[in-house]
Design an enzyme around this catalytic site. Sequence first.
Site, PDB file in Angstrom:
ATOM      1  N   SER A 189       0.837  -1.192   0.000  1.00  0.00           N
ATOM      2  CA  SER A 189       0.000   0.000   0.000  1.00  0.00           C
ATOM      3  C   SER A 189       0.880   1.254   0.000  1.00  0.00           C
ATOM      4  O   SER A 189       1.650   1.455  -0.942  1.00  0.00           O
ATOM      5  CB  SER A 189      -0.970  -0.039   1.179  1.00  0.00           C
ATOM      6  OG  SER A 189      -1.959   0.954   1.053  1.00  0.00           O
ATOM      7  N   ASP A 275      -9.798  -4.073  -5.616  1.00  0.00           N
ATOM      8  CA  ASP A 275      -9.243  -3.164  -4.614  1.00  0.00           C
ATOM      9  C   ASP A 275      -9.879  -1.779  -4.743  1.00  0.00           C
ATOM     10  O   ASP A 275      -9.636  -1.070  -5.723  1.00  0.00           O
ATOM     11  CB  ASP A 275      -7.730  -3.065  -4.803  1.00  0.00           C
ATOM     12  CG  ASP A 275      -7.033  -2.292  -3.702  1.00  0.00           C
ATOM     13  OD1 ASP A 275      -7.697  -1.593  -2.926  1.00  0.00           O
ATOM     14  OD2 ASP A 275      -5.785  -2.390  -3.631  1.00  0.00           O
ATOM     15  N   HIS A 313      -8.176  -4.732  -0.865  1.00  0.00           N
ATOM     16  CA  HIS A 313      -6.867  -4.128  -0.600  1.00  0.00           C
ATOM     17  C   HIS A 313      -5.926  -5.038   0.185  1.00  0.00           C
ATOM     18  O   HIS A 313      -4.732  -4.759   0.266  1.00  0.00           O
ATOM     19  CB  HIS A 313      -7.048  -2.791   0.116  1.00  0.00           C
ATOM     20  CG  HIS A 313      -5.819  -1.934   0.107  1.00  0.00           C
ATOM     21  ND1 HIS A 313      -5.118  -1.635  -1.047  1.00  0.00           N
ATOM     22  CD2 HIS A 313      -5.156  -1.325   1.123  1.00  0.00           C
ATOM     23  CE1 HIS A 313      -4.082  -0.884  -0.752  1.00  0.00           C
ATOM     24  NE2 HIS A 313      -4.076  -0.672   0.554  1.00  0.00           N
TER      25      HIS A 313
END
Length: 342
Positions: A189, A275, A313
């Site tokens: 991320s 995501d 995610h």
Amino acid sequence: MPRFDLSPADLRVYRPEVAEPADFDEFWRATLAESRALAEVPRLTRVDAGLVTVEVYDVEFSGFGGDPVGGWFVVPAGAAASAPLPAIVEFNGYGGGRGLPHERLAWASAGYAYFLMDTRGQGSVWGTGGTTPDPHGTGPSTPGFMTRGILDPATYYYRRVFTDAVLAIDAVRSLAQVDVDRVSVSGGSQGGGIAIAAAGLSEGLVGAMPEVPFLCHFERAVGLTDRDPYQEIVRYLSVHRDAAATAFETLSYFDGVNFAARATAPALFSVALMDPVCPPSTVFAARNRWGADAAADAGAPVADIVEYAFNEHEGGAGAHWPRQAAWLAERLAERLAERPGA
């Protein structure tokens, strides 16, 4: 969440034009030179973390502007008596800090020297905390980090973070336990976005492993997802209605797509096709430009990608690490084969 982005086939060839400042390279050359001139030798303090198979060190190194930045350095027990080790430098996800050393033992347990950089100013949203302050103030901003200093690239928050990341690599390469020619970067991320920036600004890395990376293709991301952290930018611009052009000009100095084009090391990306935080097209935008600016005689480095078709995610989560370990072992073998006398 259902798929909301381009089709898988279109994602694999998605290669958008992303705004790039004419002085992008000079901006980063000057930024790094200024902070490197202020850097001091990193300080390591051995820590008793209750672990017997690894050695743990609390590290303080010089980051942006000479600011002290913390991290954990973890190596297999007895590493000082062994040949220098390949190293992993990892960057953290948004809002998290370096936490506690026992929380991340996989790479050291696999025989690597492992360094986890604390992210300045963060560490109070999830996990077990961070310790590195960000002593630099900014103008008006929304809660969070995305709009801090956003009206000028010189004051933008990620100028400091990306500089910290490059200097973290410098610091790790200075350590006796580390083989300077076998250093890789990774992160998920936000950490993936930082890893992309570090790879675009550093030479000689063995590999880069960005997982579901953030901080890529800003203009598409803020108009495609309604999730934070990108929505911090939307909220800011909904109030500062005349600032959009200036804000996006600043963000172009920090777009992962532009760093990806400058990368010289091979990469292993991961992407989750459902995501909603880091839309898959923003990940592919960086992956599909990886090494695009490489010298013609060198050729573009390989950029592999693992698709997690039904994940959000979290991406591959724990299932992705064995893929990374196998991929990196191949890259290290290739690097060793390139050495004289191999």
